[in-house]
Design a protein around this motif. Structure first.
Motif, PDB file in Angstrom:
ATOM      1  N   SER A  75       0.836  -1.204   0.000  1.00  0.00           N
ATOM      2  CA  SER A  75       0.000   0.000   0.000  1.00  0.00           C
ATOM      3  C   SER A  75       0.871   1.254   0.000  1.00  0.00           C
ATOM      4  CB  SER A  75      -0.909   0.013   1.233  1.00  0.00           C
ATOM      5  OG  SER A  75      -0.131   0.175   2.403  1.00  0.00           O
ATOM      6  N   ASP A  77       0.606   3.636   2.203  1.00  0.00           N
ATOM      7  CA  ASP A  77       0.997   3.867   3.594  1.00  0.00           C
ATOM      8  C   ASP A  77       2.235   3.052   3.958  1.00  0.00           C
ATOM      9  OD1 ASP A  77      -1.093   5.625   3.975  1.00  0.00           O
ATOM     10  OD2 ASP A  77      -2.440   4.112   4.827  1.00  0.00           O
ATOM     11  N   GLU A  80       5.289   4.722   2.558  1.00  0.00           N
ATOM     12  CA  GLU A  80       5.710   5.851   3.386  1.00  0.00           C
ATOM     13  C   GLU A  80       6.467   5.366   4.623  1.00  0.00           C
ATOM     14  OE1 GLU A  80       2.259   8.249   4.187  1.00  0.00           O
ATOM     15  OE2 GLU A  80       1.923   8.642   2.045  1.00  0.00           O
ATOM     16  N   GLU A  81       5.986   4.297   5.233  1.00  0.00           N
ATOM     17  CA  GLU A  81       6.681   3.739   6.386  1.00  0.00           C
ATOM     18  C   GLU A  81       8.051   3.212   5.977  1.00  0.00           C
ATOM     19  OE1 GLU A  81       6.449   0.236   9.780  1.00  0.00           O
ATOM     20  OE2 GLU A  81       4.835   0.384   8.303  1.00  0.00           O
ATOM     21  N   ASP A 128       2.870  -0.830   9.455  1.00  0.00           N
ATOM     22  CA  ASP A 128       1.674  -0.342   8.758  1.00  0.00           C
ATOM     23  C   ASP A 128       1.382  -1.067   7.453  1.00  0.00           C
ATOM     24  OD1 ASP A 128       1.216   1.504  10.731  1.00  0.00           O
ATOM     25  OD2 ASP A 128       2.306   3.108   9.705  1.00  0.00           O
TER      26      ASP A 128
END
Length: 142
Positions: A75, A77, A80-81, A128
């Motif tokens: 994903s 997210d 980004e993590e 995440d």
């Protein structure tokens, strides 16, 4: 009497065929959507992928390797993590490579094993999301 029996059998057969047809349509509809979502298109893959720039490190055999990766997440997210955890990812890569010999990295099987090993190691620190695939985008072994 014979007509009544034939009528009942015909109704039962039509009912079974109708229920089977409806069940088939329902099953095809639900499984068809899962397959469409299971395989993301290339734009989705690129948006959820992060590049690890070229890393140069020593191997356990005394050789050295210059290698770069692209890591696909599940994903945006998770991407980004992963970008925030870049230093941890580099540490995992360098640590794993420092335990390997040049022979471990030769050929297709060696590179695939490294990709799977890194995938599982990086997934252990992710919170995440998860890593879907690790791609080696550049590799020089000397």
């Amino acid at each position: 009497m014979k007509n009544k029996l034939v009528s009942i059998m015909l109704i039962v057969l039509l009912s079974i065929a109708l229920v089977g047809g409806i069940a088939l349509v329902v099953v095809m509809k639900f499984t068809g959507n899962d397959k469409a979502h299971a395989q993301p298109n290339i734009d989705q893959i690129v948006k959820a992928s992060s590049d690890i720039p070229e890393i140069t490190t020593n191997l356990a055999s005394g050789d050295f390797i210059r290698i770069a990766f692209t890591i696909q997440t599940d994903s945006k997210d998770a991407k980004e993590e992963l970008d925030k955890r870049n230093f941890q990812v580099k540490n995992i890569i360098i640590t794993q490579l420092s335990e390997m010999k040049a022979d471990d990295l030769k050929g297709k099987n060696g590179k695939e094993k490294l990709e799977e090993l890194l995938k599982s190691q990086i997934n252990q620190v992710m919170q995440d999301g998860k890593i879907v695939k690790v791609y080696i985008t550049s590799s020089i072994l000397q």
